[in-house]
Design an enzyme around this catalytic site. Structure first.
Site, mmCIF file in Angstrom:
data_model
loop_
_atom_site.group_PDB
_atom_site.id
_atom_site.type_symbol
_atom_site.label_atom_id
_atom_site.label_comp_id
_atom_site.label_asym_id
_atom_site.label_seq_id
_atom_site.Cartn_x
_atom_site.Cartn_y
_atom_site.Cartn_z
ATOM 1 N N ASP A 27 1.691 4.695 9.813
ATOM 2 C CA ASP A 27 2.862 5.156 9.067
ATOM 3 C C ASP A 27 2.667 6.524 8.428
ATOM 4 O O ASP A 27 1.544 7.035 8.345
ATOM 5 C CB ASP A 27 3.238 4.121 7.989
ATOM 6 C CG ASP A 27 2.020 3.509 7.291
ATOM 7 O OD1 ASP A 27 0.938 4.140 7.311
ATOM 8 O OD2 ASP A 27 2.132 2.415 6.730
ATOM 9 N N ASN B 151 3.223 -6.828 -2.010
ATOM 10 C CA ASN B 151 4.444 -7.567 -1.679
ATOM 11 C C ASN B 151 4.389 -8.145 -0.263
ATOM 12 O O ASN B 151 5.398 -8.574 0.266
ATOM 13 C CB ASN B 151 5.668 -6.655 -1.824
ATOM 14 C CG ASN B 151 5.610 -5.456 -0.879
ATOM 15 O OD1 ASN B 151 4.662 -5.302 -0.118
ATOM 16 N ND2 ASN B 151 6.624 -4.604 -0.931
ATOM 17 N N HIS C 77 3.612 -6.443 2.487
ATOM 18 C CA HIS C 77 3.938 -5.536 3.600
ATOM 19 C C HIS C 77 2.716 -5.279 4.479
ATOM 20 O O HIS C 77 1.577 -5.358 4.020
ATOM 21 C CB HIS C 77 4.589 -4.227 3.109
ATOM 22 C CG HIS C 77 3.676 -3.226 2.455
ATOM 23 N ND1 HIS C 77 4.128 -2.281 1.560
ATOM 24 C CD2 HIS C 77 2.342 -2.983 2.562
ATOM 25 C CE1 HIS C 77 3.136 -1.516 1.158
ATOM 26 N NE2 HIS C 77 2.034 -1.925 1.754
ATOM 27 N N GLU D 127 8.286 -3.589 4.882
ATOM 28 C CA GLU D 127 8.497 -4.206 3.581
ATOM 29 C C GLU D 127 9.182 -5.555 3.760
ATOM 30 O O GLU D 127 9.723 -5.835 4.853
ATOM 31 C CB GLU D 127 9.385 -3.289 2.723
ATOM 32 C CG GLU D 127 8.853 -1.863 2.542
ATOM 33 C CD GLU D 127 7.658 -1.768 1.581
ATOM 34 O OE1 GLU D 127 6.977 -2.780 1.337
ATOM 35 O OE2 GLU D 127 7.403 -0.669 1.063
HETATM 36 C C1 F6R Z 1 -1.281 2.211 4.934
HETATM 37 C C2 F6R Z 1 -0.374 1.065 5.041
HETATM 38 C C3 F6R Z 1 -0.247 0.054 3.962
HETATM 39 C C4 F6R Z 1 -1.561 -0.294 3.255
HETATM 40 C C5 F6R Z 1 -1.324 -1.303 2.139
HETATM 41 C C6 F6R Z 1 -2.587 -1.589 1.361
HETATM 42 O O1 F6R Z 1 -1.249 3.009 6.088
HETATM 43 O O2 F6R Z 1 0.309 0.972 6.008
HETATM 44 O O3 F6R Z 1 0.312 -1.121 4.483
HETATM 45 O O4 F6R Z 1 -2.462 -0.818 4.183
HETATM 46 O O5 F6R Z 1 -0.345 -0.824 1.260
HETATM 47 O O6 F6R Z 1 -2.997 -0.417 0.714
HETATM 48 P P1 F6R Z 1 -4.392 -0.367 -0.037
HETATM 49 O O7 F6R Z 1 -5.436 -0.573 0.983
HETATM 50 O O8 F6R Z 1 -4.442 1.022 -0.630
HETATM 51 O O9 F6R Z 1 -4.361 -1.445 -1.066
#
Ligand code: F6R
Length: 259
Positions: free
Chosen positions: A76, A147, A149, A154
């Site tokens: 992303d 959440n 995701h 989301e």
């Molecule tokens: C990042 C992504 C997100 C993260 C998730 C966890 O490219 O797509 O889904 O993997 O938000 O983030 P961290 O590892 O910072 O807790």
């Protein structure tokens, strides 16, 4: 329907998970090379993945892992940020991994945050096409949002969703505020691979550490499989391994299960 295999492995800390994931990637890279094809990795940014990039970098610099022919597709990117913006995921990946291992830029792909309006759909379709043209993702690395995701899919994201522009959820904006200085500065939308894009990967490896991931992980593992918890769709995947520490696991016992 292929048999589903879900492993939940309790690890002491992110470094322990990183060793296991980096070993698996190194092994996979070797197998692919022997078979005459390039390793295709799906990559994530975020705190959970930092130790994996460190472990992979160590292996490349020590000569035990060759990513020369490999291709990377990131999950992303924030809308409105150029790849040169230090707050972009493109910059995050270059700084923490790609430049350190000298991974050629043309083989590291990430959605562009700058395509807007009518061009966006074509850009997303082209991203899907290039993953397919590369032979599909051999292994997708994931973190999980508070959440539930995965990528920026989301809550509300459909199981058959593909790469597209999405609006970020309030929790996601709140969590990203530390990287942007304030919540007001966090982009409101992003381009993300879809749930179906992720489920198409041949292996999925998800990392979850710390208490603030516990509820999301619990729902993903034991709640209803639904759009309310996009990570729950991973239970439909034939080869999923979750590496989590005790704080994230809570009551979810580690297990190696075939269902
Ligand atoms: C990042 C992504 C997100 C993260 C998730 C966890 O490219 O797509 O889904 O993997 O938000 O983030 P961290 O590892 O910072 O807790």
């Amino acid at each position: 329907m292929p048999q589903k295999s879900i492993s939940v492995v309790r690890v002491a800390d992110p470094a322990a998970a990183a060793t296991l994931v980096a070993d698996e990637i190194a092994q996979l890279a070797q197998e692919k090379r022997r078979g005459g094809s390039a390793l295709v990795l799906g990559l994530a940014t975020g705190r959970s993945t930092v130790a994996v990039y460190e472990a992979l970098t160590e292996r490349v610099l020590a000569g035990s892992l060759d990513l020369g022919a490999a291709i990377a597709f990131n999950l992303d990117e924030y809308c409105g940020l150029s790849a040169g913006d230090p707050r972009s995921f493109a910059a995050w990946m270059r700084e923490r991994f790609f430049e350190r291992v000298g991974w050629p830029r043309e083989r590291t792909r990430i959605p562009s945050g700058l395509v807007g309006g009518a061009d966006c759909e074509g850009h997303c379709a082209e991203y899907e096409d290039s993953i397919r043209a590369a032979g599909g993702l051999d292994l997708q690395l994931l973190g999980i949002g508070r959440n539930g995701h995965i990528g920026f899919n989301e809550p509300g994201s459909a199981q058959d969703s593909r790469t597209r522009r999405v609006r970020l959820a309030a929790e996601t904006i709140e969590d990203a505020a530390r990287d942007f200085g304030s919540a007001e500065d966090v982009p409101r939308s992003a381009i993300t691979m879809g749930v179906a894009t992720i489920l198409d990967a041949r292996r999925v490896r998800l990392l979850a550490f710390g208490e603030n991931k516990r509820a999301a992980l619990e729902r993903a593992l034991h709640g209803e499989i639904s759009s309310d918890s996009p990570a729950s769709f991973l239970r439909e995947h034939p080869d999923l391994c979750i590496y989590a520490d005790a704080a994230a696991l809570g009551q979810s016992l580690p297990r190696k299960a075939s269902v």
